[in-house]
Design an enzyme around this catalytic site. Structure first.
Site, PDB file in Angstrom:
ATOM      1  N   ASN A  30       0.862  -1.192   0.000  1.00  0.00           N
ATOM      2  CA  ASN A  30       0.000   0.000   0.000  1.00  0.00           C
ATOM      3  C   ASN A  30       0.892   1.233   0.000  1.00  0.00           C
ATOM      4  O   ASN A  30       2.093   1.146   0.251  1.00  0.00           O
ATOM      5  CB  ASN A  30      -0.965  -0.017   1.199  1.00  0.00           C
ATOM      6  CG  ASN A  30      -0.235  -0.203   2.512  1.00  0.00           C
ATOM      7  OD1 ASN A  30       0.628   0.584   2.877  1.00  0.00           O
ATOM      8  ND2 ASN A  30      -0.554  -1.278   3.226  1.00  0.00           N
ATOM      9  N   VAL A  39      -0.809 -10.647   0.446  1.00  0.00           N
ATOM     10  CA  VAL A  39       0.573 -10.975   0.113  1.00  0.00           C
ATOM     11  C   VAL A  39       1.540 -10.091   0.903  1.00  0.00           C
ATOM     12  O   VAL A  39       2.629 -10.531   1.300  1.00  0.00           O
ATOM     13  CB  VAL A  39       0.770 -10.899  -1.421  1.00  0.00           C
ATOM     14  CG1 VAL A  39       0.750  -9.511  -1.950  1.00  0.00           C
ATOM     15  CG2 VAL A  39       2.014 -11.631  -1.849  1.00  0.00           C
ATOM     16  N   ASP A  40       1.141  -8.866   1.164  1.00  0.00           N
ATOM     17  CA  ASP A  40       1.960  -7.919   1.930  1.00  0.00           C
ATOM     18  C   ASP A  40       2.250  -8.485   3.326  1.00  0.00           C
ATOM     19  O   ASP A  40       3.406  -8.542   3.782  1.00  0.00           O
ATOM     20  CB  ASP A  40       1.175  -6.601   2.027  1.00  0.00           C
ATOM     21  CG  ASP A  40       2.033  -5.400   2.349  1.00  0.00           C
ATOM     22  OD1 ASP A  40       3.231  -5.585   2.597  1.00  0.00           O
ATOM     23  OD2 ASP A  40       1.498  -4.280   2.358  1.00  0.00           O
TER      24      ASP A  40
HETATM   25  P1  ADP Z   1      -3.942  -6.105  -3.361  1.00  0.00           P
HETATM   26  O1  ADP Z   1      -4.157  -5.243  -2.157  1.00  0.00           O
HETATM   27  O2  ADP Z   1      -2.936  -5.503  -4.339  1.00  0.00           O
HETATM   28  O3  ADP Z   1      -5.206  -6.528  -4.006  1.00  0.00           O
HETATM   29  P2  ADP Z   1      -3.643  -8.699  -2.004  1.00  0.00           P
HETATM   30  O4  ADP Z   1      -2.477  -9.144  -1.206  1.00  0.00           O
HETATM   31  O5  ADP Z   1      -4.930  -8.475  -1.295  1.00  0.00           O
HETATM   32  O6  ADP Z   1      -3.157  -7.384  -2.793  1.00  0.00           O
HETATM   33  O7  ADP Z   1      -3.891  -9.738  -3.193  1.00  0.00           O
HETATM   34  C1  ADP Z   1      -3.122  -9.807  -4.356  1.00  0.00           C
HETATM   35  C2  ADP Z   1      -3.066 -11.223  -4.826  1.00  0.00           C
HETATM   36  O8  ADP Z   1      -2.087 -11.934  -4.083  1.00  0.00           O
HETATM   37  C3  ADP Z   1      -4.362 -12.011  -4.704  1.00  0.00           C
HETATM   38  O9  ADP Z   1      -4.594 -12.689  -5.928  1.00  0.00           O
HETATM   39  C4  ADP Z   1      -4.063 -13.000  -3.582  1.00  0.00           C
HETATM   40  O10 ADP Z   1      -4.754 -14.223  -3.771  1.00  0.00           O
HETATM   41  C5  ADP Z   1      -2.584 -13.210  -3.743  1.00  0.00           C
HETATM   42  N1  ADP Z   1      -1.820 -13.683  -2.578  1.00  0.00           N
HETATM   43  C6  ADP Z   1      -2.123 -13.595  -1.268  1.00  0.00           C
HETATM   44  N2  ADP Z   1      -1.139 -14.145  -0.514  1.00  0.00           N
HETATM   45  C7  ADP Z   1      -0.201 -14.604  -1.384  1.00  0.00           C
HETATM   46  C8  ADP Z   1       1.038 -15.285  -1.244  1.00  0.00           C
HETATM   47  N3  ADP Z   1       1.538 -15.611  -0.049  1.00  0.00           N
HETATM   48  N4  ADP Z   1       1.732 -15.615  -2.384  1.00  0.00           N
HETATM   49  C9  ADP Z   1       1.250 -15.289  -3.599  1.00  0.00           C
HETATM   50  N5  ADP Z   1       0.096 -14.640  -3.804  1.00  0.00           N
HETATM   51  C10 ADP Z   1      -0.631 -14.314  -2.712  1.00  0.00           C
END
Ligand code: ADP
Length: 183
Positions: A30, A39-40
């Site tokens: 963010n 993922v963050d």
């Molecule tokens: P944003 O806020 O940019 O939408 P998110 O983290 O909520 O980011 O989601 C982005 C993508 O990452 C989604 O498709 C989610 O399923 C995926 N994601 C979540 N955790 C992981 C992980 N550990 N490794 C890879 N992809 C992930």
């Protein structure tokens, strides 16, 4: 499954981006670089506190990271040497420059990678979680932006898309198999 653009393999895999054995992984961050869910959160948990310390420093120096831009930190405890933090657009229906901003995330991340001598990089599907960007639309933008960049830049050996679930992987696979996007 994958394809080759110049010398670079573009590969697809289902999995957790924190476990990838590449030089750099990309974080869907963010704009405050404050960490969070998705993922963050996974990257900061797996990489340990060093990554947040560097993010705090970047925030103090530059106020964070605007949407469509990217910043780089080391990889802390991760296998990856670096984490490239990029801020995807929040989906607002598609008429608020979301495709351009999302393409910019991939381009700016790859540009930072080149500047840091990185040859292997992994991307999650930026913006398609909490930020609500429709997966099928985001996949077209992601593949097109990366392919265009690699046509002009031959320094990478691999760009890996890491999809968290089987449906998302299938979406990317369909695009690789079809003639779309036009690239
Ligand atoms: P944003 O806020 O940019 O939408 P998110 O983290 O909520 O980011 O989601 C982005 C993508 O990452 C989604 O498709 C989610 O399923 C995926 N994601 C979540 N955790 C992981 C992980 N550990 N490794 C890879 N992809 C992930």
């Amino acid at each position: 499954m994958g394809k080759k653009v110049n010398q670079t393999h573009i590969t697809l895999t289902q999995g957790d981006i924190t476990q990838q054995h590449v030089s750099a992984i990309t974080n869907a961050a963010n704009s405050r670089l404050a960490g969070g869910g998705g993922v963050d959160g996974a990257i900061h948990r797996a990489g340990g506190p060093a990554i947040m310390t560097e993010c705090d420093q970047i925030r103090q120096e530059r106020g964070g990271c605007p949407t469509g831009q990217a910043v780089i930190t080391t990889g802390g405890d991760l296998y990856a040497d670096y984490v490239i933090h990029t801020v995807g657009p929040v989906w607002e229906g598609g008429k608020s420059s979301e495709p351009e901003l999302l393409a910019s995330c991939y381009r700016q991340s790859l540009k930072l990678a080149v500047e840091n001598g990185i040859k292997t990089i992994a991307f999650p599907s930026i913006s398609t979680g909490v930020y609500g960007y429709p997966m099928e639309k985001a996949a077209v933008v992601a593949i097109e932006a990366v392919t265009l960049f690699l046509k002009e830049n031959e320094r990478f050996s691999e760009v890996r898309f890491v999809l968290f679930n089987a449906d998302d992987l299938k979406q990317y696979q369909r695009l690789f198999l079809s003639n779309q996007p036009k690239i």
